[in-house]
Design a protein around this motif. Structure first.
Motif, PDB file in Angstrom:
ATOM      1  N   GLN A 102       0.843  -1.196   0.000  1.00 44.99           N
ATOM      2  CA  GLN A 102       0.000   0.000   0.000  1.00 44.99           C
ATOM      3  C   GLN A 102       0.876   1.243   0.000  1.00 44.99           C
ATOM      4  O   GLN A 102       1.774   1.373   0.829  1.00 44.99           O
ATOM      5  N   LYS A 103       0.603   2.134  -0.955  1.00 43.33           N
ATOM      6  CA  LYS A 103       1.353   3.386  -0.984  1.00 43.33           C
ATOM      7  C   LYS A 103       0.676   4.400  -0.075  1.00 43.33           C
ATOM      8  O   LYS A 103      -0.530   4.632  -0.163  1.00 43.33           O
ATOM      9  N   LYS A 104       1.476   5.029   0.786  1.00 39.38           N
ATOM     10  CA  LYS A 104       0.941   5.978   1.765  1.00 39.38           C
ATOM     11  C   LYS A 104       1.010   7.401   1.217  1.00 39.38           C
ATOM     12  O   LYS A 104       1.648   7.680   0.204  1.00 39.38           O
ATOM     13  N   PHE A 109       5.855   3.178   1.140  1.00 35.95           N
ATOM     14  CA  PHE A 109       4.984   2.014   0.992  1.00 35.95           C
ATOM     15  C   PHE A 109       4.893   1.260   2.314  1.00 35.95           C
ATOM     16  O   PHE A 109       5.895   1.122   3.025  1.00 35.95           O
ATOM     17  N   ASN A 110       3.697   0.799   2.622  1.00 36.60           N
ATOM     18  CA  ASN A 110       3.520  -0.220   3.644  1.00 36.60           C
ATOM     19  C   ASN A 110       3.540  -1.581   2.960  1.00 36.60           C
ATOM     20  O   ASN A 110       2.746  -1.827   2.045  1.00 36.60           O
ATOM     21  N   ASP A 255       0.495 -13.903 -10.276  1.00 35.21           N
ATOM     22  CA  ASP A 255      -0.655 -13.526  -9.450  1.00 35.21           C
ATOM     23  C   ASP A 255      -1.105 -12.135  -9.877  1.00 35.21           C
ATOM     24  O   ASP A 255      -0.733 -11.120  -9.280  1.00 35.21           O
ATOM     25  N   ILE A 256      -1.900 -12.092 -10.923  1.00 36.61           N
ATOM     26  CA  ILE A 256      -2.358 -10.814 -11.478  1.00 36.61           C
ATOM     27  C   ILE A 256      -3.189 -10.041 -10.462  1.00 36.61           C
ATOM     28  O   ILE A 256      -3.094  -8.815 -10.365  1.00 36.61           O
ATOM     29  N   ASP A 257      -4.004 -10.739  -9.685  1.00 30.99           N
ATOM     30  CA  ASP A 257      -4.835 -10.067  -8.679  1.00 30.99           C
ATOM     31  C   ASP A 257      -3.971  -9.337  -7.655  1.00 30.99           C
ATOM     32  O   ASP A 257      -4.309  -8.223  -7.227  1.00 30.99           O
ATOM     33  N   PHE A 258      -2.846  -9.952  -7.275  1.00 29.41           N
ATOM     34  CA  PHE A 258      -1.945  -9.291  -6.329  1.00 29.41           C
ATOM     35  C   PHE A 258      -1.360  -8.031  -6.949  1.00 29.41           C
ATOM     36  O   PHE A 258      -1.300  -6.972  -6.302  1.00 29.41           O
ATOM     37  N   CYS A 262      -1.957  -4.013  -5.691  1.00 31.45           N
ATOM     38  CA  CYS A 262      -0.887  -3.072  -5.351  1.00 31.45           C
ATOM     39  C   CYS A 262      -1.049  -1.744  -6.073  1.00 31.45           C
ATOM     40  O   CYS A 262      -0.318  -0.780  -5.772  1.00 31.45           O
ATOM     41  N   GLY A 263      -1.949  -1.696  -7.040  1.00 32.77           N
ATOM     42  CA  GLY A 263      -2.155  -0.472  -7.808  1.00 32.77           C
ATOM     43  C   GLY A 263      -1.537  -0.502  -9.189  1.00 32.77           C
ATOM     44  O   GLY A 263      -1.534   0.509  -9.895  1.00 32.77           O
ATOM     45  N   ILE A 264      -1.030  -1.666  -9.608  1.00 29.86           N
ATOM     46  CA  ILE A 264      -0.392  -1.784 -10.918  1.00 29.86           C
ATOM     47  C   ILE A 264      -1.460  -2.005 -11.985  1.00 29.86           C
ATOM     48  O   ILE A 264      -2.312  -2.885 -11.864  1.00 29.86           O
ATOM     49  N   GLN A 265      -1.391  -1.204 -13.028  1.00 26.62           N
ATOM     50  CA  GLN A 265      -2.326  -1.330 -14.136  1.00 26.62           C
ATOM     51  C   GLN A 265      -1.825  -2.373 -15.133  1.00 26.62           C
ATOM     52  O   GLN A 265      -0.636  -2.684 -15.179  1.00 26.62           O
TER      53      GLN A 265
END
Length: 326
Positions: A102-104, A109-110, A255-258, A262-265
């Motif tokens: 998670q980007k803060k 990043f967390n 793992d595309i869902d992962f 993470c916010g990757i397009q």
């Protein structure tokens, strides 16, 4: 006191280790988080697998990979990467699975694992693609005698074994099981053995099929699996064959869902190739990088150890340049 890492690397395979070596050489504060054993995917390869690549193409950290055979096998590779760890003493936590990134608001990043929460200025995802099988989505696929991973042939000796696919893993399994006394049937979606099969293996499987030692159904697909038999749709119509085991070696995917969590397009929802800068390996999210075969999305044949080792220096060079310009 909270430790803020310059970079956290998710994945302790060869490319993740290469990223760590590059970070270590630049004096960065880094940590590798690996959900399993060191080079976990390689550890889970078939016991007697031989690499397509030569030893020097599997090298990282400028450390020679000595191998007597023309092509190294799984055991030699595990030994080599263990020696890499002994040599560099990389900062790595094994058997610690990352569950989210998670980007803060402060730009850091967390990185949350099943054991702790870490803070990092940059994150590299180098998780490969071997964890999730590409499923056929047919009835009976999840029965206990259906295997999506293959380890060795002994279990299948003197049994009826149906192998799905015509890539390296399928061909290796079919030949090994046949040599150990199994009655082998192959179900192949296309009309031939894949051209990417190892050049010293391809003639062997083709000859075994041609002489009838191994039965192959080309242009065919499985429609249902039951405890002792499998339904196959062939060009001549549906057939049912007996099978004690089904080796559904239909490939694997990242793992595309992962990545998306993470916010990757991704460029689309079919091939799911992630968005990243090919010059820096940085994704659409600043500070979040990709390295290794995960970059290919569902195109898992594009990246290997030998052509993605360079990602490590590209990423760390970009991270260092960004820190120097701050």
């Amino acid at each position: 006191m909270e430790v803020k890492y310059d970079v956290i690397i998710i994945g302790g395979g060869p490319i993740g280790m290469a990223c760590a070596i590059a970070a270590q050489r630049k004096g960065l504060n880094y940590l590798i988080l690996e959900k399993g054993a060191l080079v976990n995917s390689l550890f889970n390869y078939p016991l007697y697998m031989t690499f397509f690549s030569t030893a020097e193409r599997l090298e990282i950290g400028d450390v020679p990979f000595s191998c007597i055979a023309p092509k190294p096998g799984r055991q030699e590779a595990l030994e080599y990467y263990r020696n890499i760890q002994k040599h560099f003493k990389l900062n790595i936590n094994l058997f610690e699975k990352v569950t989210s990134v998670q980007k803060k608001e402060d730009g850091f990043f967390n990185v949350i694992s099943d054991k702790a929460i870490y803070t990092a200025e940059n994150v590299v995802i180098a998780t490969g693609f071997y964890d999730i099988p590409v499923y056929m989505d047919v009835p009976g696929e999840h029965l206990p005698h259906v295997r999506h991973y293959y380890k060795e042939a002994h279990e299948y000796a003197f049994r009826k074994v149906l192998v799905v696919g015509a890539n390296n893993s399928s061909v290796d399994a079919a030949l090994e099981c046949w040599h150990k006394g199994a009655e082998v049937t192959m179900v192949i979606r296309k009309g031939e053995i894949n051209d990417r099969v190892k050049y010293w293996i391809k003639p062997d499987i083709e000859n075994r099929i041609a002489e009838g030692s191994i039965t192959a159904h080309f242009y065919s697909s499985i429609t249902a699996i039951r405890e002792k038999e499998v339904d196959i749709l062939t060009p001549e119509g549906p057939v049912t064959v007996e099978a004690d085991f089904v080796l559904a070696l239909t490939g694997y995917r990242p793992d595309i869902d992962f990545l998306k969590s993470c916010g990757i397009q991704t460029h689309d929802d079919v091939l799911c190739v992630p968005v990243y800068n090919p010059d820096t390996m940085e994704t659409n999210l600043p500070g979040l990088y990709l390295a290794g075969v995960v970059c290919g999305g569902m195109e898992t044949h594009k990246w290997f150890i030998e052509n993605s080792r360079v990602h490590a220096d590209m990423i760390i060079t970009n991270i260092v340049s960004a820190k120097e310009s701050d």
